[in-house]
Design a protein around this motif. Structure first.
Motif, mmCIF file in Angstrom:
data_model
loop_
_atom_site.group_PDB
_atom_site.id
_atom_site.type_symbol
_atom_site.label_atom_id
_atom_site.label_comp_id
_atom_site.label_asym_id
_atom_site.label_seq_id
_atom_site.Cartn_x
_atom_site.Cartn_y
_atom_site.Cartn_z
ATOM 1 N N ARG A 39 0.413 -1.203 0.247
ATOM 2 C CA ARG A 39 0.329 0.119 -0.050
ATOM 3 C C ARG A 39 0.930 1.420 0.243
ATOM 4 O O ARG A 39 2.167 0.994 0.901
ATOM 5 C CB ARG A 39 -1.040 -0.354 0.976
ATOM 6 N N PRO A 40 0.043 2.291 -0.407
ATOM 7 C CA PRO A 40 1.684 3.950 -0.802
ATOM 8 C C PRO A 40 1.732 3.945 0.956
ATOM 9 O O PRO A 40 2.771 4.711 0.949
ATOM 10 C CB PRO A 40 -0.240 4.829 -0.669
ATOM 11 N N SER A 41 1.591 3.388 2.121
ATOM 12 C CA SER A 41 1.469 4.536 3.509
ATOM 13 C C SER A 41 2.049 2.968 3.604
ATOM 14 O O SER A 41 2.630 3.295 5.397
ATOM 15 C CB SER A 41 0.230 4.232 4.134
ATOM 16 N N CYS A 42 2.502 1.988 3.656
ATOM 17 C CA CYS A 42 3.804 0.958 3.729
ATOM 18 C C CYS A 42 4.561 1.524 4.741
ATOM 19 O O CYS A 42 5.197 2.660 4.300
ATOM 20 C CB CYS A 42 3.910 0.134 2.541
ATOM 21 N N PRO A 43 5.070 1.775 5.668
ATOM 22 C CA PRO A 43 6.013 1.921 7.062
ATOM 23 C C PRO A 43 7.552 1.705 6.639
ATOM 24 O O PRO A 43 8.674 2.530 6.659
ATOM 25 C CB PRO A 43 6.089 1.173 8.118
ATOM 26 N N ALA A 44 7.893 0.777 5.264
ATOM 27 C CA ALA A 44 9.020 0.377 5.043
ATOM 28 C C ALA A 44 9.788 1.195 4.401
ATOM 29 O O ALA A 44 9.516 2.196 3.989
ATOM 30 C CB ALA A 44 8.743 -0.901 4.116
ATOM 31 N N VAL A 45 11.455 1.324 4.319
ATOM 32 C CA VAL A 45 11.655 2.065 4.173
ATOM 33 C C VAL A 45 11.315 2.712 1.948
ATOM 34 O O VAL A 45 11.015 1.307 1.040
ATOM 35 C CB VAL A 45 13.300 1.739 3.786
ATOM 36 N N THR A 46 11.464 3.803 1.904
ATOM 37 C CA THR A 46 10.572 3.869 0.710
ATOM 38 C C THR A 46 11.787 3.723 -0.632
ATOM 39 O O THR A 46 12.908 3.815 -0.509
ATOM 40 C CB THR A 46 10.341 6.134 0.425
ATOM 41 N N PRO A 47 11.341 3.017 -1.896
ATOM 42 C CA PRO A 47 12.090 2.318 -2.653
ATOM 43 C C PRO A 47 12.536 3.639 -3.564
ATOM 44 O O PRO A 47 11.948 4.676 -3.365
ATOM 45 C CB PRO A 47 11.381 1.065 -3.091
ATOM 46 N N ARG A 48 13.188 3.233 -4.245
ATOM 47 C CA ARG A 48 14.412 4.312 -5.162
ATOM 48 C C ARG A 48 13.442 4.333 -6.523
ATOM 49 O O ARG A 48 12.996 2.968 -6.441
ATOM 50 C CB ARG A 48 15.692 3.613 -5.405
ATOM 51 N N ARG A 49 13.661 5.567 -7.236
ATOM 52 C CA ARG A 49 12.300 5.264 -7.324
ATOM 53 C C ARG A 49 11.908 4.589 -8.794
ATOM 54 O O ARG A 49 11.544 3.748 -9.529
ATOM 55 C CB ARG A 49 12.428 6.940 -8.424
ATOM 56 N N GLU A 50 13.441 4.578 -9.663
ATOM 57 C CA GLU A 50 13.791 2.813 -10.807
ATOM 58 C C GLU A 50 13.498 1.931 -10.738
ATOM 59 O O GLU A 50 12.668 0.749 -11.198
ATOM 60 C CB GLU A 50 15.199 3.489 -11.033
ATOM 61 N N ASN A 51 13.253 1.395 -9.024
ATOM 62 C CA ASN A 51 12.985 0.028 -8.277
ATOM 63 C C ASN A 51 11.780 0.549 -9.075
ATOM 64 O O ASN A 51 10.914 -1.099 -8.293
ATOM 65 C CB ASN A 51 13.702 -0.609 -7.396
ATOM 66 N N VAL A 52 10.381 0.550 -8.873
ATOM 67 C CA VAL A 52 8.622 1.024 -8.531
ATOM 68 C C VAL A 52 8.048 1.219 -9.655
ATOM 69 O O VAL A 52 8.776 1.503 -10.972
ATOM 70 C CB VAL A 52 8.568 2.202 -7.881
ATOM 71 N N CYS A 53 7.211 0.220 -9.791
ATOM 72 C CA CYS A 53 6.194 -0.040 -10.792
ATOM 73 C C CYS A 53 4.928 0.459 -9.874
ATOM 74 O O CYS A 53 4.530 0.567 -8.816
ATOM 75 C CB CYS A 53 5.889 -0.277 -11.759
ATOM 76 N N PHE A 54 3.923 1.217 -10.741
ATOM 77 C CA PHE A 54 2.189 1.323 -10.064
ATOM 78 C C PHE A 54 1.138 0.533 -11.297
ATOM 79 O O PHE A 54 1.024 0.591 -11.786
ATOM 80 C CB PHE A 54 1.924 2.659 -9.899
ATOM 81 N N TYR A 55 0.113 -0.442 -9.693
ATOM 82 C CA TYR A 55 -1.075 -0.675 -10.451
ATOM 83 C C TYR A 55 -2.485 -0.688 -10.023
ATOM 84 O O TYR A 55 -2.136 0.028 -8.432
ATOM 85 C CB TYR A 55 -0.940 -2.468 -10.261
ATOM 86 N N ARG A 56 -2.750 -0.667 -10.896
ATOM 87 C CA ARG A 56 -4.383 -0.450 -10.145
ATOM 88 C C ARG A 56 -5.323 -1.031 -9.410
ATOM 89 O O ARG A 56 -6.480 -0.231 -8.298
ATOM 90 C CB ARG A 56 -5.116 0.114 -11.621
ATOM 91 N N THR A 57 -4.771 -1.776 -9.353
ATOM 92 C CA THR A 57 -5.800 -2.892 -8.181
ATOM 93 C C THR A 57 -4.650 -4.402 -7.463
ATOM 94 O O THR A 57 -3.564 -4.517 -8.630
ATOM 95 C CB THR A 57 -6.867 -3.780 -9.070
ATOM 96 N N ALA A 58 -4.575 -4.803 -6.671
ATOM 97 C CA ALA A 58 -3.885 -5.388 -6.409
ATOM 98 C C ALA A 58 -3.808 -7.476 -6.966
ATOM 99 O O ALA A 58 -2.552 -7.658 -7.627
ATOM 100 C CB ALA A 58 -4.612 -6.295 -4.790
ATOM 101 N N ALA A 59 -5.222 -7.405 -8.086
ATOM 102 C CA ALA A 59 -5.137 -7.784 -8.960
ATOM 103 C C ALA A 59 -3.580 -7.956 -9.940
ATOM 104 O O ALA A 59 -3.439 -8.857 -10.333
ATOM 105 C CB ALA A 59 -6.589 -8.446 -9.691
ATOM 106 N N ALA A 60 -3.533 -6.809 -10.364
ATOM 107 C CA ALA A 60 -2.996 -6.287 -11.928
ATOM 108 C C ALA A 60 -1.664 -6.999 -11.104
ATOM 109 O O ALA A 60 -0.813 -7.234 -11.504
ATOM 110 C CB ALA A 60 -2.955 -4.922 -12.114
ATOM 111 N N ALA A 61 -0.997 -6.205 -9.647
ATOM 112 C CA ALA A 61 0.360 -6.325 -9.305
ATOM 113 C C ALA A 61 0.351 -7.912 -8.918
ATOM 114 O O ALA A 61 1.497 -8.998 -9.600
ATOM 115 C CB ALA A 61 0.305 -6.342 -7.867
ATOM 116 N N GLN A 62 -0.677 -8.980 -8.767
ATOM 117 C CA GLN A 62 -0.136 -10.447 -8.217
ATOM 118 C C GLN A 62 -0.636 -10.955 -10.313
ATOM 119 O O GLN A 62 0.597 -11.995 -9.910
ATOM 120 C CB GLN A 62 -1.814 -10.885 -7.569
ATOM 121 N N GLU A 63 -0.840 -10.496 -10.883
ATOM 122 C CA GLU A 63 -0.648 -11.145 -12.383
ATOM 123 C C GLU A 63 0.753 -10.892 -12.611
ATOM 124 O O GLU A 63 1.327 -11.864 -13.119
ATOM 125 C CB GLU A 63 -1.740 -10.029 -13.128
#
Length: 495
Positions: A39-63
């Motif tokens: 989730r966007p509010s995850c308390p873990a250390v923010t990853p570097r921008r080049e290592n991140v991609c975004f999805y509209r749904t959890a299903a899309a991330a799982q796919e």
């Protein structure tokens, strides 16, 4: 009117960097180097921008091969308010899938309800949200299974089939794929954390929401309109019966720190997902109160009310067909009178529970049962009785579709075409029964009284013009105007 806020990836990354919980459930952050999504509010250390991609749904991330973060548990966040706002095919399809339509009738049933082929539906969803209907349904099943595994002592095989899985093997494989642990490991971890207290025979869970919530005001609103035999409200706890696809149920809703506590007594465990979806719709838990406040908070009429009741929601309903009947009963009468009339209807035509639960004795009459009634038996004027039976018959026959995937414009048009159903009744059903956030009841007596108290012209035409500035949140404006009235006032038709 619908409003969809479009964000680009740079805006999403800034939301992640600031750990903004408003966007939990709106999009998901996947980290290529770890293979997990958060989730966007995850308390873990923010990853570097080049290592991140975004999805509209959890299903899309799982796919795409990502698994859920064990720390922030992204599957437990509120749903995106976008799917309640949108009136297009994609929004309607997702509402149907969230309600369990794929598990009950397959992708074909969803496509038929929307008037599309399965191929067209899959293409639309894949292009828009990155996952097809089967993947979206799989994610819903996994979330339901997690609730059963972590909050009940139900045997694993029973949890698997209750969640909609076709086999225990499929259940185990999906849970390992999505959550990176077996169901047994998930149950053991939940035991260490402590599950939600549940009475014998009940499923207890916490329903999340974003921002603030005026839960006391909302439960009181529902309690004031509680129909004897079907609903009751005592000590800040709202309880009611549910008519679900596979059998009746009883739900109890109250507030806990940061969540809504939901206790469910289900006759069929496989109805869990549908019951939860109905409770979320009832309490408008997927809303974004900050977005509403940005539009309504500066208004000279609504702003002061909103500041007194921050986190206001637009209460929905667990059953649009029930609401349609109650709206007809509530025409031109007080809240108390509408409750009395509905109670008589329940006593005569409702289906008794196998075992009464306190003041809860029946489920509300089905449209089919009411369609077969004699207007003279309904304890209302004959003309209104005919209108009630016409509505019930139209819903039972499919002439009027009030399901989660219905076309709201078409549903309202068909309701108004029925004898005895005017714009107020159809608008009220659209606002509460269909969860449309942008309905303004310009002819409602309570709305007009509130506007007059604010020194504004309150004719329906003038009220409608005033309300244009409140779009796309005019349903919330309607509730704020009602809330601004003295509690002794009983506006017409607010059943």
């Amino acid at each position: 009117m619908t409003m969809v806020v479009v964000m680009d990836d740079e805006q999403r990354y800034r939301a992640v960097h600031s750990r903004d919980s408003r966007f939990d459930g709106v999009f998901y952050t996947a980290v290529r180097t770890t293979g997990i999504y958060c989730r966007p509010s995850c308390p873990a250390v923010t990853p570097r921008r080049e290592n991140v991609c975004f999805y509209r749904t959890a299903a899309a991330a799982q796919e795409s091969g990502f698994r859920a973060c064990k720390r922030c548990r992204p599957d437990t966040v509120p749903g995106s308010p976008e799917w309640n706002v949108r009136a297009d095919v994609v929004g309607r399809a997702i509402r149907l899938i969230h309600d369990g339509a794929v598990d009950r009738g397959g992708v074909g049933a969803v496509a038929d309800a929307l008037g599309y082929s399965e191929r067209q539906l899959n293409r639309l969803l894949s292009a828009e949200v990155g996952a097809g209907p089967l993947a979206l349904a799989r994610t819903e099943r996994a979330h339901t299974a997690r609730v059963l595994v972590e909050t009940t002592d139900m045997p694993m095989a029973d949890a698997a089939f209750a969640s909609g899985f076709a086999s225990v093997r499929q259940f185990n494989e999906t849970m390992r794929s999505v959550f990176d642990r077996s169901p047994s490991q998930m149950r053991a971890a939940a035991g260490r954390r402590g599950s939600v207290p549940a009475p014998p025979g009940a499923v207890a869970l916490r329903l999340p929401y974003r921002g603030r919530i005026d839960l006391t005001g909302m439960l009181s609103f529902l309690g004031d309109r509680a129909v004897p035999g079907v609903e009751e409200y005592k000590g800040g706890v709202y309880r009611r019966t549910l008519r679900l696809p596979n059998g009746p149920a009883v739900v109890e809703l109250s507030g806990v720190e940061g969540h809504v506590l939901c206790r469910l007594w289900l006759s069929e465990p496989r109805d869990l997902a549908s019951a939860v979806r109905r409770c979320r719709s009832l309490l408008d838990l997927d809303a974004d109160p900050q977005a509403v406040a940005e539009v309504l908070g500066q208004d000279p009429v609504l702003g002061p009310v909103l500041r007194q009741r921050p986190g206001v929601r637009a209460p929905g309903h667990v059953d649009p067909a029930e609401l349609a009947v109650r709206a007809v009963l509530g025409q031109q009468v007080s809240v108390r009178a509408a409750r009395t009339l509905a109670g008589r209807l329940v006593s005569r035509f409702g289906k008794p529970l196998a075992v009464p639960d306190g003041g809860l004795t029946h489920t509300f009459p089905s449209p089919g049962a009411l369609a077969a009634a004699d207007p003279a038996e309904l304890s209302v004027p004959v003309a209104r009785g005919r209108a009630l039976i016409n509505v019930a018959d139209a819903i039972a026959s499919g002439q009027v579709d009030l399901g989660p995937g219905c076309d709201r414009d078409e549903a309202e048009r068909r309701l108004v075409e029925l004898p005895g159903i005017g714009p107020w009744t159809a608008g009220y059903v659209r606002m509460r029964g269909l969860g449309d956030p942008d309905v303004f009841l310009s002819t409602d007596l309570g709305v007009r009284q509130a506007l007059e108290r604010a020194g504004l012209t309150a004719t329906p035409a003038a009220a409608a013009r005033e309300a244009k500035e409140w779009s796309p949140w005019r349903s919330y404006a309607t509730h704020l105007l009602w809330a601004s009235l003295d509690t002794t006032t009983a506006p017409r038709g607010i059943e």
